[in-house]
Design a protein around this motif. Structure first.
Motif, PDB file in Angstrom:
ATOM      1  N   ALA A 195       4.692  -5.180 -20.543  1.00  0.00           N
ATOM      2  CA  ALA A 195       4.940  -5.121 -21.984  1.00  0.00           C
ATOM      3  C   ALA A 195       3.665  -5.343 -22.786  1.00  0.00           C
ATOM      4  CB  ALA A 195       5.995  -6.157 -22.371  1.00  0.00           C
ATOM      5  N   LEU A 196       2.866  -6.293 -22.373  1.00  0.00           N
ATOM      6  CA  LEU A 196       1.653  -6.609 -23.132  1.00  0.00           C
ATOM      7  C   LEU A 196       0.586  -5.535 -22.959  1.00  0.00           C
ATOM      8  CD1 LEU A 196       1.472 -10.468 -22.562  1.00  0.00           C
ATOM      9  CD2 LEU A 196       2.346  -9.229 -24.545  1.00  0.00           C
ATOM     10  N   ALA A 197       0.548  -4.920 -21.806  1.00  0.00           N
ATOM     11  CA  ALA A 197      -0.461  -3.881 -21.572  1.00  0.00           C
ATOM     12  C   ALA A 197      -0.037  -2.522 -22.115  1.00  0.00           C
ATOM     13  CB  ALA A 197      -0.744  -3.761 -20.068  1.00  0.00           C
ATOM     14  N   GLU A 198       1.245  -2.180 -21.958  1.00  0.00           N
ATOM     15  CA  GLU A 198       1.680  -0.823 -22.232  1.00  0.00           C
ATOM     16  C   GLU A 198       2.414  -0.649 -23.561  1.00  0.00           C
ATOM     17  OE1 GLU A 198       0.767   1.626 -20.332  1.00  0.00           O
ATOM     18  OE2 GLU A 198      -0.172   0.311 -18.858  1.00  0.00           O
ATOM     19  N   VAL A 199       3.001  -1.725 -24.094  1.00  0.00           N
ATOM     20  CA  VAL A 199       3.821  -1.583 -25.304  1.00  0.00           C
ATOM     21  C   VAL A 199       3.174  -2.241 -26.519  1.00  0.00           C
ATOM     22  CG1 VAL A 199       6.137  -1.846 -26.281  1.00  0.00           C
ATOM     23  CG2 VAL A 199       5.861  -1.615 -23.798  1.00  0.00           C
ATOM     24  N   LEU A 200       2.595  -3.404 -26.342  1.00  0.00           N
ATOM     25  CA  LEU A 200       2.058  -4.163 -27.474  1.00  0.00           C
ATOM     26  C   LEU A 200       1.076  -3.370 -28.333  1.00  0.00           C
ATOM     27  CD1 LEU A 200       1.575  -6.669 -29.209  1.00  0.00           C
ATOM     28  CD2 LEU A 200       0.041  -7.527 -27.419  1.00  0.00           C
ATOM     29  N   PRO A 201       0.108  -2.629 -27.764  1.00  0.00           N
ATOM     30  CA  PRO A 201      -0.859  -1.956 -28.647  1.00  0.00           C
ATOM     31  C   PRO A 201      -0.201  -1.074 -29.701  1.00  0.00           C
ATOM     32  CG  PRO A 201      -1.654  -1.940 -26.389  1.00  0.00           C
ATOM     33  CD  PRO A 201      -0.245  -2.463 -26.329  1.00  0.00           C
ATOM     34  N   GLU A 202       0.813  -0.303 -29.322  1.00  0.00           N
ATOM     35  CA  GLU A 202       1.486   0.550 -30.306  1.00  0.00           C
ATOM     36  C   GLU A 202       2.532  -0.221 -31.102  1.00  0.00           C
ATOM     37  OE1 GLU A 202       2.411   4.712 -29.433  1.00  0.00           O
ATOM     38  OE2 GLU A 202       1.569   4.356 -27.440  1.00  0.00           O
ATOM     39  N   GLU A 229       0.933 -15.534 -27.928  1.00  0.00           N
ATOM     40  CA  GLU A 229      -0.512 -15.571 -28.183  1.00  0.00           C
ATOM     41  C   GLU A 229      -1.103 -14.172 -28.159  1.00  0.00           C
ATOM     42  OE1 GLU A 229      -1.771 -20.035 -26.605  1.00  0.00           O
ATOM     43  OE2 GLU A 229      -1.984 -18.321 -25.249  1.00  0.00           O
ATOM     44  N   ALA A 230      -0.648 -13.327 -27.253  1.00  0.00           N
ATOM     45  CA  ALA A 230      -1.139 -11.952 -27.225  1.00  0.00           C
ATOM     46  C   ALA A 230      -0.721 -11.201 -28.486  1.00  0.00           C
ATOM     47  CB  ALA A 230      -0.612 -11.241 -25.982  1.00  0.00           C
ATOM     48  N   CYS A 231       0.505 -11.434 -28.931  1.00  0.00           N
ATOM     49  CA  CYS A 231       0.992 -10.769 -30.141  1.00  0.00           C
ATOM     50  C   CYS A 231       0.241 -11.240 -31.384  1.00  0.00           C
ATOM     51  CB  CYS A 231       2.484 -11.007 -30.297  1.00  0.00           C
ATOM     52  SG  CYS A 231       3.495 -10.166 -29.049  1.00  0.00           S
ATOM     53  N   ALA A 232      -0.064 -12.537 -31.450  1.00  0.00           N
ATOM     54  CA  ALA A 232      -0.835 -13.062 -32.578  1.00  0.00           C
ATOM     55  C   ALA A 232      -2.232 -12.438 -32.612  1.00  0.00           C
ATOM     56  CB  ALA A 232      -0.925 -14.572 -32.506  1.00  0.00           C
ATOM     57  N   THR A 233      -2.848 -12.303 -31.447  1.00  0.00           N
ATOM     58  CA  THR A 233      -4.166 -11.677 -31.366  1.00  0.00           C
ATOM     59  C   THR A 233      -4.111 -10.240 -31.865  1.00  0.00           C
ATOM     60  OG1 THR A 233      -4.796 -13.095 -29.519  1.00  0.00           O
ATOM     61  CG2 THR A 233      -6.031 -11.042 -29.788  1.00  0.00           C
TER      62      THR A 233
END
Length: 409
Positions: A195-202, A229-233
């Motif tokens: 999810a963090l690698a493939e979905v979060l950027p978009e 934390e990844a989402c906040a970044t």
């Protein structure tokens, strides 16, 4: 754009002042009330509010809306919904009514995963049609601004599709990428890798906030922290589903990370109340879900008296709160959470707007604010909470235009 004059209103009622969020019984109970009043809307904003006796000549093209015998309140703000879904869970409702628990249904592959299957199968057009229907229900119940989460895709394509559909419908999109572990992954950590690698950027380009379900059987504190934390970044505001069934560390994590809100809190005890009261994290209370699942109610009065920021929402979803009505949530807040109607109104308007980062422009009937107004079929605004599930909405004004009106009998 044609101007709109709402005239001869029995009451115009709005949370007092200009500050947000509001805290404590005194602030949250303070309302500005104009008797025998009017509201003038221009270019989608409120231009003036006051007594009819002070309304001078209004020149130019003006549409008039008769408010005789009716009270007006700000457009309601539903800051926690899962309204973008396909299918239903009526079968599970029957099983739960016969004794099955929510957690048992979830463990057996029902619950969230059941809606994931239906939502993935719907496609973007089907999802848009479903949300359009759900949005029409909310509008007819007085909701003029709604948040809606993803979390019923749990794959790249459907998660992004949900966010696009919510944005296109005028909602406030939240990426609930950490709602559950989909069946194609063995555990939460491997799913989060994806999810963090493939979905979060978009997702970060479509959503305004990220949310996580921190609960036994879903994600634990370490996993929730990693996700948030990844989402906040990536620039997203942070929100948490927490303390719905157990106290699993959601409130301390929300405070630590400076989350915008922590939602549910049915299992929250005194330490959690004190922590929220000492923080800027809003407590979003969802009494419909507690009622629907026969859970303890969140500690609304305790949070209010301690000085926490509290907001109220429906949690509209197909499994644990199939209810689109903020007035019903307001009634439950008054009868089950122990707060006054004034507090329930503030929690459903300006404080809910604060959770969505919009308290500077929605949630009040005051000059300069967006002209979102609900007219009630009563001269006393308190009937909005007092008349349980009452058919009280006469008309809804959105952005200065009549968006919904009750058909004449």
């Amino acid at each position: 754009m044609t101007r709109l004059l709402i005239r001869d209103l029995a009451q115009v009622v709005s949370p007092a002042g200009t500050r947000a969020p509001l805290r404590g019984p005194a602030e949250m109970s303070a309302l500005d009330v104009v008797e025998d009043g009017y509201i003038l809307c221009e270019q989608g904003r409120i231009a003036a509010v006051g007594p009819m006796a002070e309304l001078g000549s209004v020149g130019g093209e003006v549409e008039e809306l008769d408010g005789s015998g009716r009270a007006a309140v700000p457009g309601l703000v539903d800051c926690h919904t899962h309204a973008c879904f396909a299918g239903d869970r009526a079968d599970e409702f029957s099983l739960r009514a016969a004794g099955a628990t929510y957690e048992e249904l979830h463990a057996a592959g029902g619950g969230i995963i059941s809606t994931v299957r239906a939502t993935r199968a719907a496609g973007e057009e089907g999802l848009a049609e479903a949300l359009d229907l759900h949005r029409s229900w909310m509008l007819a119940a007085g909701t003029t601004t709604f948040e809606a989460k993803s979390g019923y895709g749990l794959d790249r394509e459907t998660e992004l599709m949900q966010l696009r559909v919510v944005r296109a419908a005028g909602g406030v999109p939240t990426w609930l990428g950490a709602h559950a572990v989909p069946p194609e992954f063995d555990d939460a950590d491997s799913y989060l890798d994806f999810a963090l690698a493939e979905v979060l950027p978009e997702a970060a380009q479509l959503a305004e906030a990220a949310d996580v379900f921190l609960e036994r059987g879903a994600l634990d504190v370490a996993q929730a922290r990693r996700y948030l934390e990844a989402c906040a970044t990536a620039g997203l505001e942070l929100r948490l589903h927490a303390d719905q069934f157990t106290e699993a560390g959601g409130i301390p994590l929300a405070v630590e990370l400076g989350a915008r809100s922590v939602d549910h809190l049915e299992a929250t005890r005194s330490e959690g109340v004190e922590a929220l009261a000492a923080s800027e994290v809003a407590a979003v209370l969802l009494p419909v879900a507690a009622l629907f699942l026969d859970r303890p109610m969140p500690p609304g009065r305790e949070l209010l008296e301690a000085g926490a920021v509290i907001a109220l929402a429906t949690d509209f979803n197909p499994g644990s709160a199939f209810c689109h009505s903020l007035p019903v949530a307001m009634t439950l807040a008054c009868t089950q959470l122990g707060v006054a109607p004034e507090v329930a109104l503030t929690a459903s308007t300006v404080n809910a707007a604060h959770v969505l980062g919009r308290a500077d422009r929605i949630g009040r009937i005051a000059p300069g604010y967006v002209a979102d107004v609900v007219l009630l079929e009563t001269a006393d605004w308190r009937h909005l909470a007092y008349h349980f599930a009452g058919d009280l909405i006469a008309a809804v004004v959105k952005d200065g235009a009549v968006a919904w009106r009750r058909l004449a009998a």
